[in-house]
Design a protein around this motif. Structure first.
Motif, mmCIF file in Angstrom:
data_model
loop_
_atom_site.group_PDB
_atom_site.id
_atom_site.type_symbol
_atom_site.label_atom_id
_atom_site.label_comp_id
_atom_site.label_asym_id
_atom_site.label_seq_id
_atom_site.Cartn_x
_atom_site.Cartn_y
_atom_site.Cartn_z
ATOM 1 N N ASP A 419 0.832 -1.209 0.000
ATOM 2 C CA ASP A 419 0.000 0.000 0.000
ATOM 3 C C ASP A 419 0.864 1.256 0.000
ATOM 4 O OD1 ASP A 419 -2.260 -1.549 0.000
ATOM 5 O OD2 ASP A 419 -2.677 -1.322 2.137
ATOM 6 N N GLU A 420 1.935 1.256 0.803
ATOM 7 C CA GLU A 420 2.792 2.444 0.837
ATOM 8 C C GLU A 420 3.551 2.606 -0.477
ATOM 9 O OE1 GLU A 420 4.853 4.374 4.177
ATOM 10 O OE2 GLU A 420 6.640 3.426 3.355
ATOM 11 N N PHE A 421 4.078 1.519 -1.012
ATOM 12 C CA PHE A 421 4.810 1.588 -2.274
ATOM 13 C C PHE A 421 3.927 2.188 -3.358
ATOM 14 C CE2 PHE A 421 6.681 0.177 -6.206
ATOM 15 C CZ PHE A 421 8.032 0.018 -5.966
ATOM 16 N N LYS A 422 2.712 1.702 -3.460
ATOM 17 C CA LYS A 422 1.796 2.192 -4.499
ATOM 18 C C LYS A 422 1.424 3.650 -4.267
ATOM 19 C CE LYS A 422 -1.400 -0.761 -5.868
ATOM 20 N NZ LYS A 422 -0.979 -1.064 -7.243
ATOM 21 N N ASP A 423 1.275 4.043 -2.997
ATOM 22 C CA ASP A 423 0.987 5.449 -2.710
ATOM 23 C C ASP A 423 2.159 6.335 -3.100
ATOM 24 O OD1 ASP A 423 -0.907 7.395 -1.302
ATOM 25 O OD2 ASP A 423 0.965 7.763 -0.222
ATOM 26 N N VAL A 425 4.331 5.663 -5.486
ATOM 27 C CA VAL A 425 4.327 5.726 -6.949
ATOM 28 C C VAL A 425 3.319 6.773 -7.423
ATOM 29 C CG1 VAL A 425 3.765 4.454 -9.056
ATOM 30 C CG2 VAL A 425 5.125 3.355 -7.271
ATOM 31 N N LYS A 426 2.148 6.747 -6.829
ATOM 32 C CA LYS A 426 1.108 7.720 -7.197
ATOM 33 C C LYS A 426 1.574 9.146 -6.936
ATOM 34 C CE LYS A 426 -2.466 8.236 -4.495
ATOM 35 N NZ LYS A 426 -3.712 7.952 -3.738
ATOM 36 N N ARG A 427 2.437 9.302 -5.939
ATOM 37 C CA ARG A 427 2.930 10.630 -5.566
ATOM 38 C C ARG A 427 4.339 10.892 -6.105
ATOM 39 N NH1 ARG A 427 -0.498 12.928 -1.910
ATOM 40 N NH2 ARG A 427 -1.942 11.558 -0.809
ATOM 41 N N GLY A 428 4.656 10.278 -7.234
ATOM 42 C CA GLY A 428 5.826 10.709 -7.990
ATOM 43 C C GLY A 428 7.138 10.026 -7.713
ATOM 44 N N MET A 429 7.166 8.870 -7.063
ATOM 45 C CA MET A 429 8.442 8.204 -6.802
ATOM 46 C C MET A 429 9.146 7.882 -8.116
ATOM 47 S SD MET A 429 9.259 4.905 -4.397
ATOM 48 C CE MET A 429 8.295 3.691 -5.294
ATOM 49 N N VAL A 430 10.429 8.270 -8.234
ATOM 50 C CA VAL A 430 11.168 8.084 -9.482
ATOM 51 C C VAL A 430 12.215 6.980 -9.385
ATOM 52 C CG1 VAL A 430 10.820 10.465 -10.225
ATOM 53 C CG2 VAL A 430 12.868 9.876 -8.885
ATOM 54 N N PRO A 446 6.874 -13.715 1.427
ATOM 55 C CA PRO A 446 5.938 -12.788 0.782
ATOM 56 C C PRO A 446 6.389 -11.332 0.847
ATOM 57 C CG PRO A 446 4.727 -14.432 2.022
ATOM 58 C CD PRO A 446 6.178 -14.616 2.364
ATOM 59 N N ASN A 447 6.966 -10.905 1.972
ATOM 60 C CA ASN A 447 7.473 -9.526 2.050
ATOM 61 C C ASN A 447 8.484 -9.268 0.945
ATOM 62 O OD1 ASN A 447 6.104 -9.528 4.502
ATOM 63 N ND2 ASN A 447 7.935 -9.511 5.759
ATOM 64 N N ILE A 448 9.453 -10.177 0.823
ATOM 65 C CA ILE A 448 10.550 -9.958 -0.114
ATOM 66 C C ILE A 448 10.055 -10.073 -1.552
ATOM 67 C CG2 ILE A 448 12.876 -10.633 -0.784
ATOM 68 C CD1 ILE A 448 13.212 -11.926 1.960
ATOM 69 N N TYR A 449 9.157 -11.022 -1.806
ATOM 70 C CA TYR A 449 8.654 -11.180 -3.167
ATOM 71 C C TYR A 449 7.949 -9.915 -3.631
ATOM 72 C CZ TYR A 449 6.428 -13.180 -7.273
ATOM 73 O OH TYR A 449 6.034 -13.416 -8.578
ATOM 74 N N LEU A 450 7.110 -9.332 -2.779
ATOM 75 C CA LEU A 450 6.417 -8.106 -3.176
ATOM 76 C C LEU A 450 7.386 -6.939 -3.311
ATOM 77 C CD1 LEU A 450 3.944 -9.852 -2.710
ATOM 78 C CD2 LEU A 450 2.827 -7.868 -1.689
ATOM 79 N N LEU A 451 8.363 -6.864 -2.419
ATOM 80 C CA LEU A 451 9.391 -5.826 -2.544
ATOM 81 C C LEU A 451 10.030 -5.871 -3.928
ATOM 82 C CD1 LEU A 451 11.556 -3.781 -1.445
ATOM 83 C CD2 LEU A 451 12.816 -5.810 -0.642
ATOM 84 N N PRO A 458 4.157 -2.252 -10.505
ATOM 85 C CA PRO A 458 3.639 -1.336 -9.475
ATOM 86 C C PRO A 458 2.140 -1.122 -9.559
ATOM 87 C CG PRO A 458 4.763 -0.114 -11.207
ATOM 88 C CD PRO A 458 5.032 -1.566 -11.469
ATOM 89 N N ASP A 459 1.526 -1.525 -10.674
ATOM 90 C CA ASP A 459 0.083 -1.396 -10.839
ATOM 91 C C ASP A 459 -0.685 -2.536 -10.185
ATOM 92 O OD1 ASP A 459 1.419 -3.022 -12.724
ATOM 93 O OD2 ASP A 459 -0.347 -3.060 -14.021
#
Length: 625
Positions: A419-423, A425-430, A446-451, A458-459
């Motif tokens: 959720d934070e990663f996607k937020d 991205v939405k707020r301009g992470m480059v 699961p933590n590492i796989y999603l990381l 990211p979508d």
């Protein structure tokens, strides 16, 4: 067509003098196609003979690619073309010379092969090594038509490997040979997830050696703290006097000299990331640059954290003014200069509204707290910080230390992290730069796989990506999902206890083994063991899926052994029974030696943590494994 009924239907064609990147890309394609279909594709050069009747797969900058209109040399770094023309497939990037496994080596062709493997073969890389490579089986493999030019989502995608975290107690970690093999397997895994960068970007804490070099002649460049310039005592960390204009000029002068020494690769980026410490300087010019302290400035730092014990001063505004001052000087040399900095400790909170930055200031968002899982209030506060920095106009990249948390425990937070990663991205992470993998592949998979996976998807939602992970367990997928869901719920329930036990939440990543037995007592493992027993029964006839379930079971056993040792050896407890302590330690060491080549965990990192957390009897740990 790539394979038909287990036989090759294609041949891989390279330039007569291919780059190391193109050669490695071909080898990766051969390996995975054979694993999927049983067909081993040949690799040939354009000038040489090739088997008749096979469809060509051209990798890299070949003559055929240029004839087909692919202007490979004009492609920007890491961009690749993925195109079918009649019966031929082209995958080509403008690859650099260098080690294909080095993230700094531009490797568009290799990234393109990984794109093909994920799309067309359904390959998923769950953890390092053969068992962690999930390749659905099929006898026939056809490729659909494509005509795409693909750009990575982020100009830098970096997850630090954590291989430098090694303890001095040899028996607790890997044997030397296993450590080397683990490092290689993890490096391959990281590259398969397309970590890399398209900019030659270098940064770190920028002034760590300045006191030794310049402290005697220029003490005024360094913090004034309790009436003294520089470190409080020899060897201590220190911050800089960031308002000093002579200090600014010296930074730019050194950058200019680096540019002049190598004009062909003149660095556009100017690193001024402060040292890894609170901004301490108490001089009047620095204080004059400070803004008012926000009312919720310390709401989510522990009462005994570095933040709360170092004057509580809010110094973000002074650092923002520092970055702008250096940028103005550097622009006289190169108007396109990009300043690289961290926000950190008491300048992590976003600046006052009147402070405006620009898109040529690149800031690594570097929270000194905010470990997962978080309460809803804490989550909202950290998102507020990112949004506040975004509003300044600066470019942002994630420089979090979140991955260092959790020790060897089944510490789950995959959904919150996503959720934070996607937020962001939405707020301009480059870009990203996560520090660092602790390698708890079986306990925290699961933590590492999603990381890793979010860097290319990211979508996608957390559940979509986790479904990929669980699919590798075959008929046991529901039970393995239930197992990790249990631990994610469990971790959320422990938030109050973790806040209580980690009095300094800015350093909890260093000594979690002191208190792991309180957060994860052995009683908590009972329900988890039942899920895995059911998973093993579900795949009794599927040797590959059964081996993956056993991998997770071994991770749970390892966690239990660590909990038992922690309860007897923790530095935060009273002295335990020496005989029981010795036996618990012997059992843990024996387990690690028996399983050290399964890659269930990076035992070297585990040992590094334990050295700072436990009383370790020298007589047991001196033996070299």
């Amino acid at each position: 067509m790539i394979a038909t009924d287990g036989q090759p239907a294609a041949v891989i064609v390279l330039a007569d003098q291919p780059t190391a990147v193109a050669r490695y890309a071909a080898e990766e394609l051969v390996y995975h196609v054979e694993k999927a279909t049983g067909a081993k594709l040949a690799i040939v050069s354009e000038a040489g003979p090739r088997p008749a009747g096979l469809a060509p797969i051209y990798l890299g900058d070949t003559r055929a690619a240029r004839s087909a209109g692919l202007e490979v040399k004009k492609l920007a770094p890491e961009i690749f073309v993925y195109r079918t023309v009649e019966n031929a497939l082209f995958i080509a990037g403008n690859d650099a010379v260098g080690d294909p496994l080095e993230p700094a080596t531009f490797a568009g062709t290799l990234l393109g092969v990984y794109e093909l493997l994920e799309r067309e073969l359904g390959v998923r890389w769950l953890w390092p090594g053969e068992l962690g490579t999930f390749v659905p089986k099929r006898r026939t493999l056809a490729i659909s038509a494509h005509n795409e030019t693909i750009v990575p989502h982020f100009f830098q995608r970096n997850v630090r490997g954590g291989l430098t975290f090694t303890g001095k107690t040899a028996a607790l970690g890997f044997s030397p040979a296993a450590a080397a093999d683990y490092a290689q397997a993890q490096t391959v895994f990281i590259r398969r997830h397309r970590m890399g960068r398209s900019e030659r970007l270098f940064y770190r804490h920028a002034f760590t050696d300045w006191w030794e070099k310049y402290g005697q002649d220029h003490p005024e460049w360094f913090q004034l703290y309790k009436g003294k310039r520089g470190p409080p005592k020899p060897g201590d960390h220190y911050s800089m006097c960031v308002s000093n204009p002579e200090f600014h000029r010296e930074i730019v002068a050194q950058w200019q000299r680096r540019r002049e020494s190598d004009p062909q690769n003149a660095p556009r980026y100017l690193n001024i990331a402060e040292n890894g410490i609170v901004g301490f300087c108490e001089c009047e010019p620095c204080r004059a640059w400070d803004g008012p302290t926000p009312p919720d400035y310390l709401d989510f730092y522990a009462p005994k954290s570095k933040m709360a014990l170092t004057g509580k001063r809010f110094v973000t505004d002074r650092y923002a003014r520092f970055w702008l001052a250096v940028q103005r000087l550097a622009e006289e040399i190169d108007p396109q200069v990009v300043i690289v900095a961290y926000n950190y400790f008491n300048y992590f909170y976003y600046p006052s509204p009147e402070i405006k930055l620009n898109d040529r200031i690149l800031i690594g968002a570097y929270p000194s707290s905010g470990w997962y899982p978080r309460s809803p209030e804490e989550n909202a506060w950290f998102r507020k910080q990112w949004a506040g920095w975004q509003a300044t106009g600066a470019q942002l990249f994630s420089r979090g230390n979140y991955c260092l948390d959790g020790y060897t425990m089944p510490h789950g937070y995959a959904h919150q992290f996503t959720d934070e990663f996607k937020d962001q991205v939405k707020r301009g992470m480059v870009a990203t730069d996560y520090d660092a993998l602790t390698g708890q592949w079986a306990a925290q998979g699961p933590n590492i796989y999603l990381l890793m996976r979010l860097h290319t998807r990211p979508d996608a939602t957390a559940d979509e990506l986790l479904a990929e992970y669980y699919a590798a367990f075959g008929a046991a997928a529901p039970q393995v999902k239930a197992y990790f869901d249990y631990w994610e719920r469990y971790a959320v329930a422990q938030i109050p206890l973790m806040q209580e036990l980690f009095a300094d939440n800015t350093t909890r990543w260093r000594t979690p083994a002191k208190v792991s037995h309180h957060i994860y007592p052995e009683a908590a493992f009972v329900a988890a063991e039942k899920f895995l027993a059911e998973a093993a029964a579900a795949v009794a006839g599927d040797s590959e899926a059964r081996a993956r379930v056993q991998f997770i079971q071994n991770g749970l056993t390892h966690a239990k052994l660590c909990v038992r040792a922690a309860s007897l050896l923790s530095l935060s407890e009273l002295a335990a029974d020496p005989a029981r302590s010795a036996e618990a330690l012997r059992e843990l060491i024996a387990f690690r030696r028996a399983h050290e080549r399964e890659w269930i965990a990076n035992f070297n990192h585990s040992a590094w943590t334990e050295e700072a957390s436990w009383r370790l009897p020298a007589e047991q740990l001196s033996t070299t494994p």
